[in-house]
Write an enzyme that holds these catalytic residues in place. Structure first.
Site, PDB file in Angstrom:
ATOM      1  N   LEU D  84      84.764  39.064  20.025  1.00  0.00           N
ATOM      2  CA  LEU D  84      85.718  39.807  19.428  1.00  0.00           C
ATOM      3  C   LEU D  84      85.929  40.864  19.251  1.00  0.00           C
ATOM      4  CD1 LEU D  84      84.930  37.577  16.258  1.00  0.00           C
ATOM      5  CD2 LEU D  84      86.857  37.008  17.791  1.00  0.00           C
ATOM      6  N   MET D 120      78.956  48.464  20.988  1.00  0.00           N
ATOM      7  CA  MET D 120      78.673  47.349  21.445  1.00  0.00           C
ATOM      8  C   MET D 120      78.411  47.303  23.094  1.00  0.00           C
ATOM      9  SD  MET D 120      78.175  45.029  19.007  1.00  0.00           S
ATOM     10  CE  MET D 120      77.784  43.790  20.401  1.00  0.00           C
ATOM     11  N   GLU D 121      79.430  48.484  23.518  1.00  0.00           N
ATOM     12  CA  GLU D 121      79.079  48.890  24.918  1.00  0.00           C
ATOM     13  C   GLU D 121      77.776  49.210  25.279  1.00  0.00           C
ATOM     14  OE1 GLU D 121      81.999  49.251  23.057  1.00  0.00           O
ATOM     15  OE2 GLU D 121      83.349  48.239  24.216  1.00  0.00           O
ATOM     16  N   ASP D 135      65.172  40.104  35.959  1.00  0.00           N
ATOM     17  CA  ASP D 135      65.397  39.317  37.070  1.00  0.00           C
ATOM     18  C   ASP D 135      64.722  39.743  38.137  1.00  0.00           C
ATOM     19  OD1 ASP D 135      66.687  37.267  38.815  1.00  0.00           O
ATOM     20  OD2 ASP D 135      68.054  38.857  39.501  1.00  0.00           O
TER      21      ASP D 135
END
EC number: 4.6.1.17
Lengths: 169, 169, 169, 169, 169, 169
Positions: D84, D120-121, D135
């Site tokens: 959203l 949010m970024e 990773d």
């Protein structure tokens, strides 16, 4: 009359140049304005599927949420999917689903304040929501069909309000 | 009979668990097999638009190529668009367009040798090609409609051949 | 003992070569095998937010569905997000959410039958679901925190079963 | 006081409507203003891994660069990942990494001049950088954990400056 | 003189900070202005391939359309591909292809009214169109080469007009 | 002789059908085999830029890492960028950069065990790395040029080893 394309518009496809080559039209000269589009469509399926979707409408039933979210996220992917669409500042997207006896009726509203309309984003939201619904129900009804994906209304920009003429269904 | 979902399949939506929560179904146990799907749909527009598309069908006219490529590239984006679709090894996609008096008929064929069917890829190819066509012609016919996006046939996998029953249109 | 990296593994980072340059390691020689990973994490927030999420757990309440779907779709985007991750055939993803007094506990399970493990996909599912939850509640609790994103278990491939040692929390 | 949500905000989730359905809120009416957000997090690992990362900090050692770039590129993918979130004009992203004895501390700063905040970024940059680090080190420390992903500060827009309250850690 | 970088610019790489770490430069303070860039390149192949491409230039021949569309869509993907590029409002893209005896000459023009230039978008359009062409012809000429991808001209923004100096070819 | 296309191959473009329409060729019938491709290219720039890149080759200097990672991630995006490329299981990617007096020499190696070759992935890695380098240096040298992007070698599959003929440069 806003509902009829004028003859000038009718003479060429705006996304191809005089030689027929595709291009992404320059819209830098168009004014930033508030724009809105409403599109709709339907998934035609069976009464049994609709019953399952209604039953799924209980706590934690995600089937309709999947379609709503697919539609909203699909609207954001419009410039990735539609080759000649401009990337746009999409300011709002709502996807509404309503169940009838044997269809799911989908309506999407998109808004922006940018240089181009948002009807492709609304249509993409409807189509993506519809495809996600078909994916949800295809094990039960492999013949489910996405139908009547169309713009109902758009407003804003130079051409102002356009409403779908009745005779086009 | 392959055309009717059996009663077992009819009892639940495969993409939601017993609590209704959405999940991407585990297909690791399914066999790799050659699979094919054919889907179709149509864009309904005006005779004037069809005339423009035919005229564009001259050297360097890209309008139909845009739709074909949007469909092929859309098929590759299926797992991005359809929330619960598996990423899949897509081995072939063809999108065919045919012009009638006032429609563009779209057919897409998808192929894989993987663990799940490719009907969602075929449907997404049809829908994306149709949306790209509407984008091409919307300045001339803002009421153009994407219709009857549906699976015609799928084959391969445990369920074998499925052909669309006539009564579903 | 599977829980301790052996000294050989401990001597270098597998994603950089002897000069320190990053590369995507060649896994063509690794065997295709069934693999599974389970990862978990939590969003820490306020009791008031949890109450809203529970209330939203009524018919059509999409808040938790948004997080589940963001997690599932995020898992599929892992090779786009993690620079040196291999694109992989992801065969199943489930994201489970459980509410406590002031946290949302997230668990993700991923499966494949491919050449590399799926723990990055499970971790990405947890992180994306957590970020989507924070986005849902940030107007009410701007201090919501994503915590303890970690692998609980992985199995399959040459190294077999790995379970998280207790002392690592 | 800017650090406390007012009671009005506390009453509902902004991303769901009165029926609980998810939508992308219309922000067309919000003012364009300069906005900034700072988020942080950490990857908890072992002293042995930190030693490897330090050693990799030699010429051509890409391990930390991979995490920084994953964070920057992840910030740009926020609207693709968070269902959203609005697509936004992201005007600047910086990801800073600092090594302690057994953690990598991640800080991300994002800037825009647009209609919605960029927290949010910033959070997505931190989470993606953290996942990329895990990773990189997972062959050596499969128990590495991403922790405390949170907003430290945001400013700009109608609500002005918000700083993380101490008691929320 | 606009064709020579001034000495100040020459002293550092703008995408790395004083410690050498990569960041996405903050452009919030730059003015929105109309900007345009033109880039070019060529695919060198054989006379036999050029003959095939000319023959394909008949009705429904999609080979050149594939390259044009790949270029236009590639321009839209620039911020996904180039790690430190800003997402930008791309207002227009045109890709022109011209056949010579043994090359395909590619020219791309990009336009925006935003805070950063669009030369990377123009270069990405040329490179993607060129790669798509190589893909089309590689079965016939596996040695086809993409050459001389370069900016010819950019204008707009603080630095104004820049034209490629002759001595740089 | 593997270096010369046979006459049969020379007669048509494999990505268009007999009517000239583009399609994604069906490769389901091709054998899975280990395949490798090596591609190369160069960025031509100024001695001053090369000096900056060398100086940046100190601890934390990310400039070359940005290009290496852009190349690796670009290889993974090949099917998104090249319209008729198949999505493929990419098993390894390495991007090597070497500085000369006024060029950066780029070499990319890609590997798979799948049904189609990986030369497009290698070419895309080279082109994306090159574009990212140009982006890094463009403030200092706006005339930097990407040159000679070409396949050096491919092996695996039915056609076996192909090495670039000397006369093609």
């Amino acid at each position: 009359m806003t509902n009829e394309p004028d003859s000038a518009r009718g003479e060429h496809l705006t996304h191809t140049d005089s030689s027929g080559a595709a291009h992404m039209v320059d819209v830098a000269g168009k004014a930033v304005s508030a724009r809105r589009a409403v599109a709709a469509g339907q998934v035609r399926t069976t009464a049994a599927v609709i019953a399952l979707l209604r039953r799924d409408g209980l706590p934690k039933g995600d089937a309709l949420a999947v379609a709503r979210l697919a539609g909203i996220m699909g609207a954001k992917r419009t410039p990735d999917l539609i080759p000649l669409c401009h990337p746009i500042a999409l300011h709002g997207v709502a996807v509404d689903l309503a169940l009838t006896d044997d269809t799911v009726e989908i309506t999407a509203t998109t808004r922006t304040a940018d240089r181009t309309g948002v009807e492709m984003e609304a249509l993409t939201a409807v189509a993506t929501a519809g495809l996600a619904l078909i994916d949800m129900v295809k094990a039960v009804d492999p013949a489910a069909t996405l139908d009547r994906v169309r713009v109902l209304l758009k407003e804003g920009g130079k051409t102002g309000l356009w409403e779908r003429p009745c005779e086009r269904g």
